[in-house]
Design a protein around this motif. Structure first.
Motif, PDB file in Angstrom:
ATOM      1  N   HIS A 228       0.733  -1.102  -0.105  1.00 20.36           N
ATOM      2  CA  HIS A 228       0.030   0.004   0.081  1.00 20.36           C
ATOM      3  C   HIS A 228       0.751   1.095  -0.104  1.00 20.36           C
ATOM      4  O   HIS A 228       2.107   1.169   0.562  1.00 20.36           O
ATOM      5  CB  HIS A 228      -0.871   0.190   1.074  1.00 20.36           C
ATOM      6  N   SER A 231       0.000   6.350   3.960  1.00 25.16           N
ATOM      7  CA  SER A 231      -1.239   6.668   4.770  1.00 25.16           C
ATOM      8  C   SER A 231      -2.020   7.780   4.421  1.00 25.16           C
ATOM      9  O   SER A 231      -3.164   8.212   4.436  1.00 25.16           O
ATOM     10  CB  SER A 231      -1.578   6.227   6.220  1.00 25.16           C
ATOM     11  N   GLN A 233      -2.158   9.063   1.448  1.00 23.25           N
ATOM     12  CA  GLN A 233      -2.577   8.999  -0.050  1.00 23.25           C
ATOM     13  C   GLN A 233      -3.744   8.133   0.151  1.00 23.25           C
ATOM     14  O   GLN A 233      -3.793   6.968   0.472  1.00 23.25           O
ATOM     15  CB  GLN A 233      -1.470   8.195  -0.706  1.00 23.25           C
ATOM     16  N   ARG A 234      -4.907   8.802   0.291  1.00 23.79           N
ATOM     17  CA  ARG A 234      -6.309   8.068   0.276  1.00 23.79           C
ATOM     18  C   ARG A 234      -7.148   8.150  -0.955  1.00 23.79           C
ATOM     19  O   ARG A 234      -7.214   9.136  -1.684  1.00 23.79           O
ATOM     20  CB  ARG A 234      -7.052   8.884   1.537  1.00 23.79           C
ATOM     21  N   HIS A 239      -7.145   1.604  -1.600  1.00 24.46           N
ATOM     22  CA  HIS A 239      -5.891   0.981  -2.399  1.00 24.46           C
ATOM     23  C   HIS A 239      -6.034  -0.410  -1.932  1.00 24.46           C
ATOM     24  O   HIS A 239      -5.998  -0.967  -0.901  1.00 24.46           O
ATOM     25  CB  HIS A 239      -4.690   1.664  -2.010  1.00 24.46           C
ATOM     26  N   ASN A 255      -6.245   2.955   3.011  1.00 20.90           N
ATOM     27  CA  ASN A 255      -6.078   3.990   2.415  1.00 20.90           C
ATOM     28  C   ASN A 255      -7.401   4.566   1.949  1.00 20.90           C
ATOM     29  O   ASN A 255      -7.349   5.206   0.910  1.00 20.90           O
ATOM     30  CB  ASN A 255      -5.105   4.026   1.334  1.00 20.90           C
TER      31      ASN A 255
END
Length: 331
Positions: A228, A231, A233-234, A239, A255
């Motif tokens: 992944h 964190s 990046q959501r 993800h 995420n």
């Protein structure tokens, strides 16, 4: 043209559907079925709601136009309903649940009965249960439809989920107008995975893709061993990374961006593990999930549902119409 006593008996015996789509249960008296006989003026083939404009007669025998909400093409596609099932000029009886504040002008559609006796269902709840497909799958790739019972079961059980204080407060204050659906934005898994719409599952060398005929929703599951991202990046669908365990696709998703659906909130700590495996009869997929979200869930939640194999179906290809969504939020 008359309604048969059998149909009326069946309608009276059905339980009300859990109204958590794009409007609250309070807007329609879903425990009541009334008939409007008249002529179809317009049939708007829109997602997520169709609209039938019916000219009938009011209490004083004056002409009245009733707007009737129905399901959209994404759901109609596996209910046997097409754009030509209802046409302007058709003389019909519409079986509906009336709008509480404007019962003579707006209604939630159950079904349409045409002059030749043809019954056109307007919502999955009022569709005769379809016969299972005889097609047999060789793996989990292909075209699938979660049965309506799976969606209703998940919606009905959401009130018993173990919520934290924050989760309970969000559940009690939920307003459908703040949901992603109100903006033509699809919900995330696991809710997304039980919507009774066509799902196309494709396996590629480094990924598995899932395309839902619902507000343009699509998920990508990377099966090339990657991790992944950080964190911060959501994403709406999170993800997802996956791997194969003896024919079962296991998917780990994190995420997620903030979202709320049906009163259940999810946020940065949401973690979802899903499993997709062919059923013993090879005519369906067993879809199961384990969901953790310590900010809003006091305990993890797990469930298993079935998808039906439907290689005979194709996505509707009709995009979500924002006016169609908002029409019923205004009433």
């Amino acid at each position: 043209m008359r309604r048969t006593s059998l149909v009326l008996t069946l309608l009276a015996s059905w339980l009300p559907w859990p109204a958590v789509g794009h409007h609250g249960a309070s807007e329609f008296d879903i425990n009541t079925a009334v008939n409007h006989e008249g002529v179809v003026l317009e049939f708007h083939w829109k997602n997520p709601h169709s609209l039938i404009r019916l000219e009938t007669k009011g209490r004083l025998e004056q002409p009245v136009i009733v707007d009737i909400e129905g399901s959209g093409p994404s759901t109609f596609s596996h209910m046997g309903v097409s754009r030509s099932s209802i046409e302007p000029g058709d003389h019909v009886i519409a079986v509906v649940s009336p709008n509480r504040s404007n019962p003579d002008r707006m209604a939630f559609g159950r079904e349409i009965v045409k002059e030749d006796g043809t019954v056109v269902p307007l919502h999955p709840r009022y569709t005769r249960k379809p016969q299972p497909s005889s097609a047999v799958a060789t793996g989990i790739t292909g075209t699938w439809v979660p049965p309506r019972e799976s969606f209703f079961q998940l919606i009905l059980t959401r009130g018993s989920w173990p919520l934290t204080e924050e989760g309970q407060a969000a559940f009690q204050s939920y307003d459908i107008a703040i949901s992603s659906h109100a903006q033509c934005i699809p919900v995330s898994a696991p809710w997304l995975m039980v919507h009774p719409v066509v799902i196309e599952l494709e396996r590629l060398a480094d990924r598995v893709t899932l395309r839902m005929d619902w507000m343009g929703a699509e998920r990508t599951v990377y099966v090339d061993g990657r991790d992944h991202p950080p964190s911060n990046q959501r994403f709406l669908q999170g993800h997802s990374v996956g791997w194969w365990e003896e024919g079962t696709l296991v998917v780990d998703t994190g995420n997620f961006s903030d979202a709320i659906y049906a009163g259940i909130t999810s946020a940065a700590q949401k973690h979802l593990v899903e499993r997709f495996s062919l059923t013993e009869d090879a005519r369906g997929i067993n879809y199961s999930f384990d969901l953790q979200d310590p900010e809003y869930l006091a305990e993890p939640v797990s469930a298993t549902y079935r998808w039906n194999y439907r290689p005979d179906l194709e996505p509707s290809g009709v995009e979500c119409d924002l006016e169609s969504v908002r029409r019923y939020l205004r009433n």
